[in-house]
Design a protein around this motif. Structure first.
Motif, PDB file in Angstrom:
ATOM      1  N   ASN A 124     -24.170  -9.476   8.152  1.00  5.84           N
ATOM      2  CA  ASN A 124     -25.349  -8.909   7.502  1.00  5.84           C
ATOM      3  C   ASN A 124     -26.534  -9.886   7.567  1.00  5.84           C
ATOM      4  N   HIS A 154     -14.567  -8.233   4.786  1.00  2.00           N
ATOM      5  CA  HIS A 154     -15.642  -8.586   3.848  1.00  2.00           C
ATOM      6  C   HIS A 154     -16.277  -9.907   4.237  1.00  2.00           C
ATOM      7  N   LYS A 186     -22.966   0.449   4.434  1.00  2.00           N
ATOM      8  CA  LYS A 186     -22.007  -0.574   4.870  1.00  2.00           C
ATOM      9  C   LYS A 186     -22.754  -1.764   5.451  1.00  2.00           C
ATOM     10  N   LYS A 187     -22.233  -2.958   5.187  1.00  2.55           N
ATOM     11  CA  LYS A 187     -22.792  -4.162   5.807  1.00  2.55           C
ATOM     12  C   LYS A 187     -22.157  -4.328   7.178  1.00  2.55           C
ATOM     13  N   PRO A 188     -22.855  -4.780   8.195  1.00  3.71           N
ATOM     14  CA  PRO A 188     -24.267  -5.179   8.189  1.00  3.71           C
ATOM     15  C   PRO A 188     -25.205  -3.988   7.930  1.00  3.71           C
ATOM     16  N   LEU A 189     -26.213  -4.228   7.084  1.00  2.00           N
ATOM     17  CA  LEU A 189     -27.083  -3.143   6.638  1.00  2.00           C
ATOM     18  C   LEU A 189     -28.059  -2.710   7.722  1.00  2.00           C
ATOM     19  N   ASN A 227     -18.276  -9.300   7.473  1.00  2.00           N
ATOM     20  CA  ASN A 227     -19.428  -8.404   7.335  1.00  2.00           C
ATOM     21  C   ASN A 227     -20.608  -9.053   6.622  1.00  2.00           C
ATOM     22  N   GLY A 244     -19.274  -4.717   2.019  1.00  2.00           N
ATOM     23  CA  GLY A 244     -18.729  -5.330   3.243  1.00  2.00           C
ATOM     24  C   GLY A 244     -17.391  -4.712   3.608  1.00  2.00           C
ATOM     25  N   PHE A 245     -16.834  -3.909   2.675  1.00  2.00           N
ATOM     26  CA  PHE A 245     -15.560  -3.223   2.925  1.00  2.00           C
ATOM     27  C   PHE A 245     -15.827  -1.831   3.487  1.00  2.00           C
TER      28      PHE A 245
END
Lengths: 124, 396
Positions: B196, B189, A103-106, B192, A82-83
């Motif tokens: 996700n 973080h 990287k997220k979002p995947l 995200n 997420g970083f």
């Protein structure tokens, strides 16, 4: 039989979505922390593709991969984060500890094609 | 013969030459002895002349009268008298000559002594003056050197102060960025991960719809909208993360056009409708080696200055190009511009024209230092009330 892919993440929703989005082509095995992941690897020696979240309680993604490499030296490892890319991740890429990071979002399409690419390499 | 001879007249005739000459200098000599040297020069000269003349006349006259009478009284023989008078005349001349000689000798010796003393004195004085001049020259030289040392020390102090201010500014900035880095990384973080979920959910939904044949234009429209939202949020988070990233590496691949886009996303909330942004980006990607986070700070600082200088309506023009192994970024605005007298100070730490609390005066100082660390250059062209163009060159 679909090839096995291990996914380690401490967030259950992420595991559910990973499985749901990729289960058509691959047999997704999930683990909710690093220790479980190592257990799974020890029991399933044929897992060649392993995905791990970066930030997890206890062992983080890089530490998990360092241990997993001992159990499954032939494995291809990927980090999900997420970083942004950190120095630790960059170092792991430079040392070829991990093949690449997502990287997220995947982007599951990209993940799917990377798994197919690497499995194709192994089979030939 | 007798009637023709007048002793007084005769002696006067004889004496008028020789005798007077004898007593003149004598009287001068005597008078001179009495004349103190330390008296006023003009006064003694004046007296001296009068005394000589007076004494000469008196003594000469007395000598003529009494010596002739005395000779007359003692000598009866006329030839002998004549001879005696002649000898008297010669005696007079001899005495006068001797006295004259002594007198002149004394005076001339005194004069010569005085002259030579004067000469010596003058030489000494000249020597003294030269010595003093030399001393003075040395003193001036010493003073000049001391002045130079002071000037150099002043310059060093000024430089030290500037370095100190620079360091202070950098400390404040790095402290700020470190806190911001921790904060944004945490926020990124936390954003995200749920992002996700949404992205995974959308991807899952789409495949379910495909399987069930329920996918159509309308469902695609909604799913695409959600995806666009995800992308937008993701790029903001990514931009923030890049901006506040804390690494000391200067070998990261920095895509200049991409970084500028990130910066524009970050400052988007401050861009009102009256400010338009014109992008003249290079066709090919401009990639240099540097520090991604720090370059974000550079462009954000310059962009913020540009938009803050525009009071009502205006344009910010961003031009990027590759020139001579360097990426060149020009950020121009139609704002208030920089006053001539402030041009040299704008990169000084803590220099600001903004009101207290509105600006720290650190932005351009930090920007300048970051550009310097990238071995690049930054220049400003500005005209008050017309606008400013900031040109940043970064070597590839």
């Amino acid at each position: 039989m679909k090839p096995n892919v291990l996914c380690v993440d401490d967030e259950p929703v992420n595991l559910i979505l990973f499985e749901a989005n990729l289960n058509k082509k691959f047999n997704i095995i999930t683990a909710h922390n690093a220790e479980c992941g190592l257990d799974v690897l020890a029991r399933n020696k044929d897992i060649r593709v392993i995905f791990s979240d970066m930030k997890m309680p206890g062992m983080n993604g890089i530490d998990f991969i360092a241990n997993a490499k001992n159990i499954s030296p032939q494995g291809n490892f990927y980090i999900m984060t997420g970083f942004e890319v950190t120095d630790e991740i960059q170092e792991a890429i430079d040392n070829k500890y991990i093949s690449m990071y997502f990287k997220k979002p995947l982007n599951y399409m990209a993940i799917s094609s990377e798994i197919e690419r690497v499995l194709g390499q192994i089979n030939t | 013969m007798n009637a023709q001879y007048d002793p007084l007249q005769h002696s006067f005739c004889l004496i008028s030459g020789a005798e007077l000459w004898t007593f003149g200098p004598l009287s001068i000599y005597l008078l001179n002895q009495k004349c103190p040297r330390d008296q006023n020069v003009i006064m003694s000269t004046f007296r001296f002349e009068y005394r000589i003349t007076f004494a000469y006349l008196i003594i000469g006259a007395l000598w003529i009268i009494f010596s002739d009478r005395a000779i007359d009284a003692f000598i009866g023989d006329k030839d002998l008298l004549t001879n005696a008078q002649t000898y008297k005349g010669w005696f007079y001349v001899l005495i006068t000559a001797v006295l004259f000689f002594l007198f002149l000798k004394k005076h001339l010796a005194q004069l010569r002594r005085t002259e030579s003393e004067l000469e010596k004195h003058r030489d000494k004085l000249q020597e003294l003056v030269m010595e003093k001049t030399k001393d003075l020259d040395q003193a001036v030289k010493d003073l000049y050197m001391k002045n130079e040392v002071i000037n150099r020390q002043n310059e060093e102090l000024r430089q030290a102060l500037k370095d100190l201010q620079d360091t202070q500014a950098q400390l404040i900035q790095s402290d700020k960025m470190a806190s911001l880095g921790v904060l944004t990384a945490g926020v990124a973080h936390e954003i995200n991960n749920p992002l996700n979920y949404i992205a995974g959910g959308v991807a899952g939904l789409r495949s379910v719809m495909q399987e069930c044949n329920t996918q159509n234009e309308r469902t695609d429209l909604f799913l695409d909208s959600i995806n666009q939202g995800i992308e937008r949020i993701s790029s903001i988070v990514s931009g923030l993360n890049n901006f506040s990233r804390n690494t000391d590496k200067y070998d990261e691949a920095c895509n200049i056009n991409e970084i500028l886009e990130h910066c524009l996303v970050i400052i988007d909330s401050q861009l009102t409708n009256s400010i338009s942004v014109a992008r003249n980006f290079s066709d090919k990607p401009l990639v240099i080696h540097g520090n991604v986070g720090q370059l974000h700070q550079v462009f954000i600082n310059v962009l913020l200055n540009a938009l803050q200088s525009i009071e009502n309506k205006g344009t910010i023009t961003i031009t990027t190009s590759a020139e001579n192994h360097a990426a060149v970024v020009k950020i121009g605005d139609t704002g208030s511009g920089i006053e001539e007298e402030n041009m040299s100070k704008i990169t000084d730490p803590f220099f600001t024209t903004k009101a207290p609390g509105e600006g720290t005066g650190l932005g351009l100082s930090i920007t300048y230092n970051i550009v310097k660390r990238h071995k690049g250059s930054i220049s400003f062209k500005s005209e008050p009330n017309t606008g400013t163009v900031v040109t940043i060159e970064l070597p590839v």
